[in-house]
Design a protein around this motif. Sequence first.
Motif, PDB file in Angstrom:
ATOM      1  N   ASN A 210       0.847  -1.200   0.000  1.00  0.00           N
ATOM      2  CA  ASN A 210       0.000   0.000   0.000  1.00  0.00           C
ATOM      3  C   ASN A 210       0.885   1.254   0.000  1.00  0.00           C
ATOM      4  O   ASN A 210       1.184   1.847   1.027  1.00  0.00           O
ATOM      5  N   ASN A 211       1.291   1.611  -1.201  1.00  0.00           N
ATOM      6  CA  ASN A 211       2.265   2.685  -1.395  1.00  0.00           C
ATOM      7  C   ASN A 211       1.937   3.345  -2.732  1.00  0.00           C
ATOM      8  O   ASN A 211       1.606   2.660  -3.700  1.00  0.00           O
ATOM      9  N   ASN A 212       2.015   4.656  -2.811  1.00  0.00           N
ATOM     10  CA  ASN A 212       1.596   5.365  -4.024  1.00  0.00           C
ATOM     11  C   ASN A 212       2.369   4.928  -5.264  1.00  0.00           C
ATOM     12  O   ASN A 212       1.804   4.775  -6.351  1.00  0.00           O
ATOM     13  N   LEU A 213       3.688   4.732  -5.117  1.00  0.00           N
ATOM     14  CA  LEU A 213       4.491   4.320  -6.274  1.00  0.00           C
ATOM     15  C   LEU A 213       4.142   2.896  -6.690  1.00  0.00           C
ATOM     16  O   LEU A 213       4.047   2.587  -7.886  1.00  0.00           O
ATOM     17  N   TRP A 214       3.919   2.023  -5.702  1.00  0.00           N
ATOM     18  CA  TRP A 214       3.507   0.661  -6.024  1.00  0.00           C
ATOM     19  C   TRP A 214       2.144   0.658  -6.712  1.00  0.00           C
ATOM     20  O   TRP A 214       1.875  -0.161  -7.599  1.00  0.00           O
TER      21      TRP A 214
END
Length: 222
Positions: A210-214
């Motif tokens: 849960n990460n914006n880049l991911w």
Amino acid sequence: MYKISDLILHKDNQLLILNKPAGLSVQSDRAEEKSLQDLASIYCKFNVQAPHRLDRPTSGVVIFAKNKKALRFISENFKERKVKKTYIALVNKHPLPEEKTLVNWLKHDKKINKTRVFNQETPNTQKAELQLEKIGETDKYQILKIKPITGRTHQIRAQLANIGLAIKGDVKYGFKRGERDRSIFLHASEVEVEHPVSGEMLKIKAPVPNNNLWKIADTFIK
């Protein structure tokens, strides 16, 4: 503390398959910390065993066997290369090789926990093979799909670094800056494995962290 029920990808009376968070070891390597295996055993109320590993800073699919028969069966399938694994990595924008299968020989130094890469067979090395494909890119990074043919310690990290492709956050293998949580952008996104009893081929997919880049990278994953 992680809640195991939030990490479950598949469970039955033979297997428990989890989506390992980055930063959590599969097996205990620090006395004061619980590992994913410890947490899985607490959840199952008996000891479970992992027939394979993921590096601590890597996220994604980990299989646990609930009994000796299942452990032996899955372990043998790994040895015979019957288990198919797919990883996603975000790497720097360095030209990719024309050849999409990388073949090297590796030597892992346990003292410094780092793998050296050789381009030809050298004493005390192990052959390592993987396939890679570029599936997308962001402003700063390339998104790769990687299918290891062999399963060596730090194989993906070392083989990519050897051709100038450092994984985001992986300072051990050449990326300039680490992540605050010490994770690296390498995710075991999918595994195909034969069920030890039914013989059914299980295809298990693990959502990205849960990460914006991911989340951006996830739009390129099929």
